[in-house]
Design an enzyme around this catalytic site. Structure first.
Site, mmCIF file in Angstrom:
data_model
loop_
_atom_site.group_PDB
_atom_site.id
_atom_site.type_symbol
_atom_site.label_atom_id
_atom_site.label_comp_id
_atom_site.label_asym_id
_atom_site.label_seq_id
_atom_site.Cartn_x
_atom_site.Cartn_y
_atom_site.Cartn_z
ATOM 1 N N GLU A 196 0.827 -1.214 0.000
ATOM 2 C CA GLU A 196 0.000 0.000 0.000
ATOM 3 C C GLU A 196 0.863 1.267 0.000
ATOM 4 O O GLU A 196 1.050 1.896 1.045
ATOM 5 C CB GLU A 196 -0.952 0.023 1.207
ATOM 6 C CG GLU A 196 -1.900 1.213 1.159
ATOM 7 C CD GLU A 196 -2.815 1.331 2.378
ATOM 8 O OE1 GLU A 196 -3.710 2.185 2.365
ATOM 9 O OE2 GLU A 196 -2.610 0.568 3.349
ATOM 10 N N LYS A 233 -2.642 -2.028 -2.999
ATOM 11 C CA LYS A 233 -3.702 -1.128 -2.542
ATOM 12 C C LYS A 233 -3.276 0.297 -2.838
ATOM 13 O O LYS A 233 -2.228 0.760 -2.360
ATOM 14 C CB LYS A 233 -3.972 -1.325 -1.052
ATOM 15 C CG LYS A 233 -5.089 -0.434 -0.506
ATOM 16 C CD LYS A 233 -5.483 -0.843 0.910
ATOM 17 C CE LYS A 233 -6.543 0.085 1.491
ATOM 18 N NZ LYS A 233 -7.058 -0.365 2.794
#
Length: 314
Positions: A196, A233
């Protein structure tokens, strides 16, 4: 879903263990739905509780604070609409992983009772900003935590967050390299990492930073060997479809989107323009929920949010 009479501990039965893992991976790769991010920790917990209608004077100390957040997460997870029909996975905080719901370890409850794949947040927060980015802090004891998560709790994958504030090519390369370094450790432990590298929605150079990030991710993805599979992500891009090529990469299980501070409606509207991303929302999922609501009110609002995020993820 798995048979509730079977042990949750991975490694007890290696054939069953592998079969469950492959079923979870198949769900994450091709299932219709989204990932619920239930991993607020440390400094973000009081804010999450305030949004839920629990003020700081209603609990004393860290233990009571985390007790309140566990009650909130339990209420979400046990709600009628929180099932694999629309929720593919859920990201947990360490304490939540070690906690229980209805006397069952949380990750086991998610998979056996809800059909939802469990993930674990593993980062320890962010360093101070440098070169336009905030790298992840050191993670002492990471290998032991990964082993515990996989072997003792049946966690499928992990999530680790860092943040990009400016379109600084060198800083972005560094942040991506760190994400992949951690990701390889997760893969070695038998799990699938969600990398992420968030781009702040407040960045004045968001679009440019996202294009630099896409390139840096492509370079690193090509260094992964067959079987070294990851998820990514990302902030919903300013240029719709920017990350489609990443989603099609053979080493990428799924590309998911964070809400990043957008309202539920705006996050869903932006996500709907990105056809190869699904949601992984935290604040947007819990928007409007309150401890003071009746179960009927709470479940109706949560169900509406789940449906809205599900539709945007199709």
């Amino acid at each position: 879903m798995t048979d509730s009479n079977q042990p949750a501990v991975r490694g007890i039965n290696m054939a069953q263990d592998k079969a469950v893992f492959e079923k979870q991976k198949e769900q994450m790769a091709g299932g219709k739905g989204f990932i619920a991010a239930l991993d607020q920790s440390g400094g973000s917990t009081p804010k999450a509780l305030r949004q839920y209608g629990v003020e700081e004077d209603e609990y004393n100390g860290e233990e009571e604070m985390f007790g309140e957040i566990h009650k909130m997460r339990t209420r979400i997870i046990t709600a009628p609409d929180f099932t694999s029909d629309k929720v593919l996975g859920a990201i947990l905080f360490e304490r939540t992983m070690r906690g229980e719901i209805e006397g069952i370890p949380t990750a086991q409850y998610l998979w056996e009772k809800r059909g939802v794949v469990p993930f674990l947040k593993i980062d320890k927060g962010l360093e101070e900003q440098a070169s336009g980015v905030q790298m992840m802090k050191p993670m002492p004891g990471l290998e032991a935590l990964l082993d515990e998560a996989a072997q003792d709790f049946g966690i499928f994958g992990t999530k680790e967050r860092s943040v990009i504030h400016e379109a600084d090519a060198e800083g972005i390369k560094q942040i991506v390299a760190q994400q992949f370094e951690v990701g390889r450790k997760v893969i070695a432990a038998g799990m699938v990492p969600i990398l992420e590298p968030e781009v702040s929605i407040h960045s004045e150079s968001k679009d440019e930073a996202e294009k630099m990030l896409e390139e840096a991710l492509r370079v690193q993805l090509d260094t992964l060997a067959e079987g070294e599979d990851i998820m990514i992500k990302l902030t919903i891009p300013s240029t719709p479809g920017l990350y489609d090529g990443l989603a099609d990469h053979p080493r990428v299980v799924r590309v998911v989107a964070l809400s990043g501070g957008y309202s539920t409606d705006e996050a869903c509207e932006r996500l709907s323009k990105n056809h190869k991303m699904i949601a992984s929302f935290s604040r947007a999922l819990a928007e409007g929920l309150s401890k003071k609501q009746s179960d009927e009110e709470f479940n109706a609002l949560l169900g509406s949010s789940i449906d809205k995020i599900y539709q945007a993820s199709l």
